[in-house]
Design a protein around this motif. Sequence first.
Motif, short mmCIF file in Angstrom:
data_model
loop_
_atom_site.label_atom_id
_atom_site.label_comp_id
_atom_site.label_asym_id
_atom_site.label_seq_id
_atom_site.Cartn_x
_atom_site.Cartn_y
_atom_site.Cartn_z
N LEU A 142 0.83 -1.20 0.00
CA LEU A 142 0.00 0.00 0.00
C LEU A 142 0.86 1.25 0.00
O LEU A 142 0.57 2.21 -0.72
CB LEU A 142 -0.93 0.00 1.22
CG LEU A 142 -1.84 1.22 1.37
CD1 LEU A 142 -2.73 1.38 0.14
CD2 LEU A 142 -2.69 1.11 2.63
N ARG A 143 1.94 1.23 0.78
CA ARG A 143 2.83 2.39 0.80
C ARG A 143 3.47 2.63 -0.56
O ARG A 143 3.60 3.78 -1.01
CB ARG A 143 3.92 2.20 1.86
CG ARG A 143 3.42 2.33 3.28
CD ARG A 143 4.56 2.46 4.26
NE ARG A 143 4.10 2.67 5.62
CZ ARG A 143 4.89 3.02 6.64
NH1 ARG A 143 6.18 3.18 6.44
NH2 ARG A 143 4.38 3.18 7.84
N LEU A 144 3.88 1.56 -1.21
CA LEU A 144 4.45 1.70 -2.55
C LEU A 144 3.42 2.26 -3.53
O LEU A 144 3.73 3.16 -4.33
CB LEU A 144 4.96 0.35 -3.05
CG LEU A 144 6.35 -0.11 -2.56
CD1 LEU A 144 6.63 -1.52 -3.03
CD2 LEU A 144 7.43 0.86 -3.04
N ASN A 145 2.21 1.74 -3.48
CA ASN A 145 1.15 2.21 -4.38
C ASN A 145 0.83 3.68 -4.13
O ASN A 145 0.64 4.46 -5.07
CB ASN A 145 -0.11 1.37 -4.20
CG ASN A 145 0.07 -0.06 -4.69
OD1 ASN A 145 0.85 -0.31 -5.61
ND2 ASN A 145 -0.65 -1.00 -4.09
N VAL A 146 0.76 4.06 -2.85
CA VAL A 146 0.48 5.46 -2.52
C VAL A 146 1.62 6.36 -2.97
O VAL A 146 1.39 7.47 -3.47
CB VAL A 146 0.24 5.62 -1.00
CG1 VAL A 146 0.19 7.09 -0.60
CG2 VAL A 146 -1.07 4.95 -0.59
#
Length: 296
Positions: free
Chosen positions: A8-12
């Motif tokens: 999720l952090r990478l996607n954000v």
Amino acid sequence: MPKFDSELRLNVSAGLASVAVASTLVLLKLWALWATGALSIAASLADSSMDLLISLIGLVAIIYAARPADQDHAFGHAAVEDLTSLGQAIFVFASGCAILWTAAHRLVNPEPHPLAQEGLGVAVMAISAAITMGLVAWQARVSRSTGNKIVSADMLHYVGDLLPTCGAILALFLSARFGWSRVDSIVAILAALIMIRGAVRIGASGWHALMDRSAPEDILAKIERLARDTPGVRGFHDLKTRTAGTILFVQLHIELDGGQTLSEAHAIAAEVKRRIIEAYPHSDVIIHMDVWQPGE
């Protein structure tokens, strides 16, 4: 840190980078359009403006779609990705049509539209292309790591943006060197057609998902093969699938020997489910157990 939080952090991060780049490109191209009056830059500006809107919506969708299922949304929130993509497609399609109409009108005008400060326009568009390439490189890395469809689609969209950007550079160069200002309108028309084509493709994908269209044939065939090859499964029927964002929903009835214990039957069903989830990690699988009837 759990893998989900890491993804999720990478996607954000990819979403935030997309918003930052789109904002920068909009400001650069607004200035270049004001200075040159080139319609090819206007087409690229419109595309970047839509990129900014799409990036903002995409960032919100990434965060919202990651929310777990709750009492009001028992199947999760992933469908927001499809709803978002459909809305984006409608907006892109309308903008592409507007640019196409304006460019065609200017092209058939007996007096070619004069361009100004082509060198400045070339410099701005070259900077835009370089920034876009950097964003695409980061999005490609995130997409490979997480498999997020929003990031992948956004990456492909920015790859497509490079063509009209390079086209605008060519149009401005030819206008400055040879006085061929009509090339500007031709490039704008090509860019608009690319936008319209992309909008139709993205919109169709979102529409099919919202209408609960079945998964592609290759996925269905693989699920059938996984069920058929699981020891203890005598047969299967009523395979139903649909997609919502990055999630694949699967329902399948398997036929089992009625003489075995409930624990044995449950273990076979659990193995079928495990194999499907192993093949498609972002899937929600429901297995129904039926008694196998010899001779059917």
